[in-house]
Design an enzyme around this catalytic site. Structure first.
Site, PDB file in Angstrom:
ATOM      1  N   TYR A  41       0.797  -1.223   0.000  1.00 40.86           N
ATOM      2  CA  TYR A  41       0.000   0.000   0.000  1.00 40.86           C
ATOM      3  C   TYR A  41       0.833   1.279   0.000  1.00 40.86           C
ATOM      4  O   TYR A  41       0.269   2.371  -0.062  1.00 40.86           O
ATOM      5  CB  TYR A  41      -0.949   0.001   1.201  1.00 40.86           C
ATOM      6  CG  TYR A  41      -1.881  -1.181   1.193  1.00 40.86           C
ATOM      7  CD1 TYR A  41      -2.943  -1.245   0.307  1.00 40.86           C
ATOM      8  CD2 TYR A  41      -1.674  -2.256   2.054  1.00 40.86           C
ATOM      9  CE1 TYR A  41      -3.791  -2.335   0.278  1.00 40.86           C
ATOM     10  CE2 TYR A  41      -2.520  -3.351   2.039  1.00 40.86           C
ATOM     11  CZ  TYR A  41      -3.574  -3.391   1.147  1.00 40.86           C
ATOM     12  OH  TYR A  41      -4.410  -4.475   1.120  1.00 40.86           O
ATOM     13  N   HIS A  85      -4.727   6.021  -1.014  1.00 44.01           N
ATOM     14  CA  HIS A  85      -5.314   5.856   0.322  1.00 44.01           C
ATOM     15  C   HIS A  85      -4.282   6.104   1.427  1.00 44.01           C
ATOM     16  O   HIS A  85      -4.656   6.282   2.582  1.00 44.01           O
ATOM     17  CB  HIS A  85      -5.882   4.441   0.446  1.00 44.01           C
ATOM     18  CG  HIS A  85      -7.235   4.354   1.071  1.00 44.01           C
ATOM     19  ND1 HIS A  85      -8.100   5.424   1.212  1.00 44.01           N
ATOM     20  CD2 HIS A  85      -7.898   3.294   1.602  1.00 44.01           C
ATOM     21  CE1 HIS A  85      -9.216   5.025   1.785  1.00 44.01           C
ATOM     22  NE2 HIS A  85      -9.124   3.742   2.043  1.00 44.01           N
ATOM     23  N   TYR A 121      -5.759  -1.797   9.500  1.00 46.22           N
ATOM     24  CA  TYR A 121      -6.126  -1.334   8.168  1.00 46.22           C
ATOM     25  C   TYR A 121      -6.986  -0.093   8.320  1.00 46.22           C
ATOM     26  O   TYR A 121      -7.532   0.190   9.386  1.00 46.22           O
ATOM     27  CB  TYR A 121      -6.800  -2.453   7.368  1.00 46.22           C
ATOM     28  CG  TYR A 121      -5.765  -3.444   6.898  1.00 46.22           C
ATOM     29  CD1 TYR A 121      -5.069  -3.226   5.719  1.00 46.22           C
ATOM     30  CD2 TYR A 121      -5.425  -4.543   7.672  1.00 46.22           C
ATOM     31  CE1 TYR A 121      -4.072  -4.101   5.307  1.00 46.22           C
ATOM     32  CE2 TYR A 121      -4.435  -5.424   7.275  1.00 46.22           C
ATOM     33  CZ  TYR A 121      -3.759  -5.198   6.084  1.00 46.22           C
ATOM     34  OH  TYR A 121      -2.766  -6.046   5.690  1.00 46.22           O
ATOM     35  N   ASN A 131      -9.910   0.915   7.689  1.00 44.66           N
ATOM     36  CA  ASN A 131     -11.268   0.855   8.226  1.00 44.66           C
ATOM     37  C   ASN A 131     -11.322   0.601   9.727  1.00 44.66           C
ATOM     38  O   ASN A 131     -12.393   0.632  10.313  1.00 44.66           O
ATOM     39  CB  ASN A 131     -12.075  -0.227   7.505  1.00 44.66           C
ATOM     40  CG  ASN A 131     -12.197   0.041   6.022  1.00 44.66           C
ATOM     41  OD1 ASN A 131     -11.742   1.077   5.527  1.00 44.66           O
ATOM     42  ND2 ASN A 131     -12.804  -0.867   5.306  1.00 44.66           N
ATOM     43  N   ASN A 176     -14.268   5.354   5.486  1.00 45.85           N
ATOM     44  CA  ASN A 176     -14.381   4.340   6.542  1.00 45.85           C
ATOM     45  C   ASN A 176     -13.366   4.507   7.672  1.00 45.85           C
ATOM     46  O   ASN A 176     -13.637   4.123   8.808  1.00 45.85           O
ATOM     47  CB  ASN A 176     -14.306   2.939   5.943  1.00 45.85           C
ATOM     48  CG  ASN A 176     -15.552   2.608   5.153  1.00 45.85           C
ATOM     49  OD1 ASN A 176     -16.645   3.043   5.491  1.00 45.85           O
ATOM     50  ND2 ASN A 176     -15.400   1.857   4.080  1.00 45.85           N
TER      51      ASN A 176
END
Length: 188
Positions: free
Chosen positions: A14, A19, A64, A66, A112
């Site tokens: 990631y 994000h 993560y 969320n 989220n």
């Protein structure tokens, strides 16, 4: 104490994705302020230092995206900090790529990570720095877009947004956040 958290997802997969722009901002603040991110506890990577006479905690949740609230609530509790001491940096699909927008409170707006924070803090009243990543085009799914890397064309705009975010965080050390918000939002 000031707690600045950048939201993102952990792991090499990631890194440098849309994000993870919150993580990018924390990395830049860490360099600028010479605060080493060297503690891993509460499902987070963080470091503490003093900037302009203020105790500052920089945090990257290792949950993560969320589940970000699962990291930040225990950190705030441990350091006897409140939601009023918290500034959260995160990506925003509704802002054009490279634009920043500061807010003092609000809804999750479909994010989220922010939804998790509101749930765990029990309030939507915490300061935010939103970094625009734009919206997907050509029918690309949102999940693929936010987990994708910035294009060569987007990268300079994101670097500029991260620099502005650092300046906004620096200004918030010596000025009320509302004043910083008005100053930076006027120049968006």
């Amino acid at each position: 104490m000031l707690v600045i958290a950048g939201l993102g997802n952990p792991g090499k997969t990631y890194e440098n994705t849309r994000h993870n722009v919150g993580f990018m901002a924390i990395d830049e603040l860490s360099k600028e302020w010479n605060i080493e991110l060297n503690k891993t506890k509460f499902n987070g990577l963080y470091g503490m230092g003093f900037v302009s006479g203020k105790k500052v905690l920089l945090v990257k949740p290792l949950t993560y995206m969320n589940l970000s609230g699962e990291c930040l609530r225990p950190i705030l509790d441990y350091y006897d900090a409140d939601h009023e001491d918290l500034k959260v940096i995160y990506d925003d699909l509704d802002l054009p790529t490279g634009k920043i927008r500061l807010r003092t409170k609000g809804s999750a707006g479909g994010h989220n990570g922010i939804k998790s924070l509101i749930q765990h803090l029990g309030t939507p009243e915490f300061d935010r720095v939103r970094i625009g990543i734009g919206r997907p085009v050509n029918g690309m799914k949102v999940v693929d877009y936010v987990l994708g890397a910035f294009t060569k064309e987007e990268a300079p705009h994101i670097n500029d947004a991260v620099s502005k975010t650092v300046k906004a965080c620096e200004a918030s050390l010596t000025k009320p956040f509302l004043e910083v918000m008005n100053e930076f939002n006027a120049n968006v």
